[in-house]
Design a protein around this motif. Structure first.
Motif, PDB file in Angstrom:
ATOM      1  N   LEU A  20      80.039  52.189 -59.019  1.00  0.00           N
ATOM      2  CA  LEU A  20      80.012  52.976 -60.280  1.00  0.00           C
ATOM      3  C   LEU A  20      81.344  52.923 -60.841  1.00  0.00           C
ATOM      4  O   LEU A  20      81.510  52.735 -62.007  1.00  0.00           O
ATOM      5  CB  LEU A  20      79.322  54.245 -59.920  1.00  0.00           C
ATOM      6  CG  LEU A  20      77.921  54.175 -59.612  1.00  0.00           C
ATOM      7  CD1 LEU A  20      77.642  55.776 -58.934  1.00  0.00           C
ATOM      8  CD2 LEU A  20      77.072  54.115 -60.484  1.00  0.00           C
ATOM      9  N   LEU A  21      82.227  53.244 -60.010  1.00  0.00           N
ATOM     10  CA  LEU A  21      83.733  53.334 -60.668  1.00  0.00           C
ATOM     11  C   LEU A  21      84.081  51.826 -61.272  1.00  0.00           C
ATOM     12  O   LEU A  21      84.647  51.868 -62.347  1.00  0.00           O
ATOM     13  CB  LEU A  21      84.647  53.581 -59.334  1.00  0.00           C
ATOM     14  CG  LEU A  21      86.306  53.724 -60.086  1.00  0.00           C
ATOM     15  CD1 LEU A  21      86.319  54.653 -61.202  1.00  0.00           C
ATOM     16  CD2 LEU A  21      87.239  53.979 -58.617  1.00  0.00           C
ATOM     17  N   ILE A  22      83.951  50.714 -60.620  1.00  0.00           N
ATOM     18  CA  ILE A  22      84.214  49.478 -61.116  1.00  0.00           C
ATOM     19  C   ILE A  22      83.383  49.419 -62.557  1.00  0.00           C
ATOM     20  O   ILE A  22      83.929  48.827 -63.371  1.00  0.00           O
ATOM     21  CB  ILE A  22      83.750  48.560 -60.140  1.00  0.00           C
ATOM     22  CG1 ILE A  22      84.858  48.505 -59.153  1.00  0.00           C
ATOM     23  CG2 ILE A  22      83.518  46.899 -60.887  1.00  0.00           C
ATOM     24  CD1 ILE A  22      84.634  47.507 -57.978  1.00  0.00           C
ATOM     25  N   SER A  23      82.293  49.850 -62.573  1.00  0.00           N
ATOM     26  CA  SER A  23      81.139  49.589 -63.891  1.00  0.00           C
ATOM     27  C   SER A  23      81.927  50.406 -64.861  1.00  0.00           C
ATOM     28  O   SER A  23      81.921  49.766 -66.091  1.00  0.00           O
ATOM     29  CB  SER A  23      80.030  50.102 -63.380  1.00  0.00           C
ATOM     30  OG  SER A  23      78.996  50.115 -64.761  1.00  0.00           O
ATOM     31  N   LYS A 118      88.111  33.879 -62.741  1.00  0.00           N
ATOM     32  CA  LYS A 118      88.967  34.773 -63.598  1.00  0.00           C
ATOM     33  C   LYS A 118      87.751  35.316 -64.183  1.00  0.00           C
ATOM     34  O   LYS A 118      88.007  36.300 -64.965  1.00  0.00           O
ATOM     35  CB  LYS A 118      89.710  34.084 -64.449  1.00  0.00           C
ATOM     36  CG  LYS A 118      90.987  33.372 -63.830  1.00  0.00           C
ATOM     37  CD  LYS A 118      91.865  32.980 -64.990  1.00  0.00           C
ATOM     38  CE  LYS A 118      91.274  31.431 -65.236  1.00  0.00           C
ATOM     39  NZ  LYS A 118      92.128  30.656 -65.996  1.00  0.00           N
ATOM     40  N   MET A 119      86.388  34.873 -64.227  1.00  0.00           N
ATOM     41  CA  MET A 119      85.371  35.486 -64.937  1.00  0.00           C
ATOM     42  C   MET A 119      84.663  36.980 -64.519  1.00  0.00           C
ATOM     43  O   MET A 119      84.438  37.660 -65.154  1.00  0.00           O
ATOM     44  CB  MET A 119      84.126  34.431 -65.244  1.00  0.00           C
ATOM     45  CG  MET A 119      84.772  33.096 -65.678  1.00  0.00           C
ATOM     46  SD  MET A 119      85.625  33.195 -67.373  1.00  0.00           S
ATOM     47  CE  MET A 119      84.067  33.637 -68.160  1.00  0.00           C
ATOM     48  N   ALA A 120      84.350  36.808 -63.337  1.00  0.00           N
ATOM     49  CA  ALA A 120      83.648  38.127 -62.808  1.00  0.00           C
ATOM     50  C   ALA A 120      83.566  38.327 -61.457  1.00  0.00           C
ATOM     51  O   ALA A 120      84.452  37.781 -60.541  1.00  0.00           O
ATOM     52  CB  ALA A 120      82.174  37.985 -63.442  1.00  0.00           C
ATOM     53  N   PHE A 121      82.552  38.793 -60.633  1.00  0.00           N
ATOM     54  CA  PHE A 121      82.509  39.069 -59.320  1.00  0.00           C
ATOM     55  C   PHE A 121      81.442  37.984 -58.631  1.00  0.00           C
ATOM     56  O   PHE A 121      80.579  37.558 -59.033  1.00  0.00           O
ATOM     57  CB  PHE A 121      82.092  40.446 -59.144  1.00  0.00           C
ATOM     58  CG  PHE A 121      82.296  41.538 -60.138  1.00  0.00           C
ATOM     59  CD1 PHE A 121      83.723  41.886 -60.294  1.00  0.00           C
ATOM     60  CD2 PHE A 121      81.439  41.960 -60.866  1.00  0.00           C
ATOM     61  CE1 PHE A 121      83.855  42.630 -61.303  1.00  0.00           C
ATOM     62  CE2 PHE A 121      81.805  42.855 -62.037  1.00  0.00           C
ATOM     63  CZ  PHE A 121      83.053  43.318 -62.182  1.00  0.00           C
ATOM     64  N   TYR A 173      73.790  43.823 -64.894  1.00  0.00           N
ATOM     65  CA  TYR A 173      73.879  44.930 -65.841  1.00  0.00           C
ATOM     66  C   TYR A 173      75.409  44.876 -66.740  1.00  0.00           C
ATOM     67  O   TYR A 173      75.430  45.417 -67.724  1.00  0.00           O
ATOM     68  CB  TYR A 173      73.728  46.306 -65.349  1.00  0.00           C
ATOM     69  CG  TYR A 173      74.786  46.660 -64.425  1.00  0.00           C
ATOM     70  CD1 TYR A 173      75.974  47.344 -64.848  1.00  0.00           C
ATOM     71  CD2 TYR A 173      74.955  46.378 -63.044  1.00  0.00           C
ATOM     72  CE1 TYR A 173      77.212  47.553 -64.023  1.00  0.00           C
ATOM     73  CE2 TYR A 173      76.035  46.612 -62.005  1.00  0.00           C
ATOM     74  CZ  TYR A 173      77.215  47.268 -62.784  1.00  0.00           C
ATOM     75  OH  TYR A 173      77.996  47.597 -62.047  1.00  0.00           O
ATOM     76  N   ASP A 174      75.978  44.046 -66.247  1.00  0.00           N
ATOM     77  CA  ASP A 174      77.427  43.989 -66.739  1.00  0.00           C
ATOM     78  C   ASP A 174      77.638  42.696 -67.522  1.00  0.00           C
ATOM     79  O   ASP A 174      77.306  41.470 -67.163  1.00  0.00           O
ATOM     80  CB  ASP A 174      78.533  43.781 -65.348  1.00  0.00           C
ATOM     81  CG  ASP A 174      80.033  44.025 -65.919  1.00  0.00           C
ATOM     82  OD1 ASP A 174      80.448  42.928 -66.801  1.00  0.00           O
ATOM     83  OD2 ASP A 174      80.547  45.069 -65.545  1.00  0.00           O
ATOM     84  N   ASP A 175      77.979  42.933 -68.863  1.00  0.00           N
ATOM     85  CA  ASP A 175      78.052  41.886 -69.658  1.00  0.00           C
ATOM     86  C   ASP A 175      79.055  40.606 -69.207  1.00  0.00           C
ATOM     87  O   ASP A 175      78.777  39.699 -69.894  1.00  0.00           O
ATOM     88  CB  ASP A 175      78.205  42.257 -71.110  1.00  0.00           C
ATOM     89  CG  ASP A 175      79.611  42.973 -71.402  1.00  0.00           C
ATOM     90  OD1 ASP A 175      80.304  43.318 -70.252  1.00  0.00           O
ATOM     91  OD2 ASP A 175      79.860  43.259 -72.723  1.00  0.00           O
ATOM     92  N   GLY A 198      71.175  43.374 -68.166  1.00  0.00           N
ATOM     93  CA  GLY A 198      70.274  44.553 -67.933  1.00  0.00           C
ATOM     94  C   GLY A 198      70.062  44.773 -66.373  1.00  0.00           C
ATOM     95  O   GLY A 198      70.711  44.225 -65.758  1.00  0.00           O
ATOM     96  N   SER A 199      69.136  45.737 -66.304  1.00  0.00           N
ATOM     97  CA  SER A 199      68.906  45.885 -64.965  1.00  0.00           C
ATOM     98  C   SER A 199      67.314  45.536 -64.770  1.00  0.00           C
ATOM     99  O   SER A 199      66.671  44.951 -65.482  1.00  0.00           O
ATOM    100  CB  SER A 199      69.291  47.411 -64.506  1.00  0.00           C
ATOM    101  OG  SER A 199      68.882  47.502 -63.214  1.00  0.00           O
ATOM    102  N   LYS A 200      66.385  46.440 -63.886  1.00  0.00           N
ATOM    103  CA  LYS A 200      65.426  46.331 -63.578  1.00  0.00           C
ATOM    104  C   LYS A 200      64.395  46.349 -64.841  1.00  0.00           C
ATOM    105  O   LYS A 200      63.143  45.616 -64.976  1.00  0.00           O
ATOM    106  CB  LYS A 200      64.649  47.261 -62.630  1.00  0.00           C
ATOM    107  CG  LYS A 200      64.722  48.600 -62.953  1.00  0.00           C
ATOM    108  CD  LYS A 200      64.284  49.487 -61.862  1.00  0.00           C
ATOM    109  CE  LYS A 200      64.158  51.035 -62.558  1.00  0.00           C
ATOM    110  NZ  LYS A 200      63.838  52.015 -61.397  1.00  0.00           N
TER     111      LYS A 200
END
Length: 279
Positions: A20-23, A118-121, A173-175, A198-200
């Motif tokens: 949640l913090l990372i988001s 470098k893009m994401a997780f 959910y993360d753009d 998005g999510s579910k």
């Protein structure tokens, strides 16, 4: 261009709290995150950084966990060198070679995945990603319809594509992750992958043969009922992103409510990945 490196340390924090913090940090402009033994490091373009916003954000979590942070400047000329120093190629089960764009190809491996770190997780180095990749490599995915939830860089869906899947839907959910998945799919010449942000709630009312869900326990528990609605009878789910106890038993119990049974699991360090099947 210069970056700020924020080094976060925690005395104690749950995985879902860190997620949640990372988001929230991503909403403040932080765009890259690295795990560390005592927490994680986050990077943000210096011109986009506002320390008061960071302090206000951490204040919102003050009753949940305690964190300290330090800030360092990272010059642009050192940025790529930093990634190249810390991102090494990864070999999964001697058949899948995961590399960055700045590594040389290794055509001797049956499957090669190129991920821009470098893009994401999700570069495959985390135990949870590695274990799901092992499940994928052992599965029969030819001509299957795949749903990848919490896709990150898209690495799991890209591996599935190389195994002959019919179609792939990757959702995060993360753009930043959404954009990363699109870019990495192009890097790997995957043309049957669709990505959604998005999510579910954005899962379409289609049917899937296999679902990947490498997220965390609380999100999985919240989303399992939706997975059950779109998973075909006899379909499989590969879960990861949680611990053995009590997480696996909680997920098993929730799945049982919807006719999804536990098959087996893998463990790497503290982390677990598990295979489930719908009756």
């Amino acid at each position: 261009m210069q970056y700020i490196k924020a080094i976060f340390t925690f005395k104690s924090i749950e995985d879902y709290q860190q997620d949640l913090l990372i988001s929230d940090l991503a909403d403040l402009g932080f765009d890259t995150f690295e795990d560390s033994e005592s927490g994680f490091t986050a990077f943000v373009i210096k011109d986009n950084f506002n320390e008061q916003e960071l302090k206000d954000l951490l204040g919102n979590y003050s009753e949940e966990f305690v964190t300290d942070y330090t800030l360092e400047d990272v010059a642009d000329e050192n940025w790529n060198a930093e990634w190249e120093k810390n991102f090494s190629p990864l070999i999964i089960d001697d058949v899948c070679y995961v590399r960055a764009t700045f590594h040389e190809p290794q055509p001797s491996y049956p499957y090669e995945i190129v991920i821009d770190p470098k893009m994401a997780f999700g570069t495959g180095h985390h135990q949870t990603t590695t274990m799901v990749m092992q499940y994928i490599l052992a599965a029969d995915l030819k001509d299957k319809n795949i749903l990848d939830m919490g896709c990150g860089t898209g690495i799991l869906a890209i591996l599935a594509a190389k195994l002959g899947t019919k179609s792939l839907l990757a959702i995060d959910y993360d753009d930043i992750c959404y954009e990363s998945t699109v870019e990495n799919a192009a890097l790997n010449q995957v043309d049957n992958l669709k990505a959604l942000c998005g999510s579910k709630e954005v899962i379409p009312d289609d049917e899937y043969d296999v679902i990947f869900a490498n997220i965390n326990r609380n999100i999985l528990l919240d989303q399992i009922h939706r997975y059950a609605e779109v998973l075909k009878g006899g379909g499989k789910i590969f879960f990861s992103g949680f611990y053995l106890d009590p997480d696996l038993s909680m997920i098993t119990a929730e799945c049982a409510k919807y006719g999804i049974k536990y098959v087996d699991h893998k463990q790497n360090g503290d982390w677990v990945a598990a295979q489930f099947e719908k009756k």
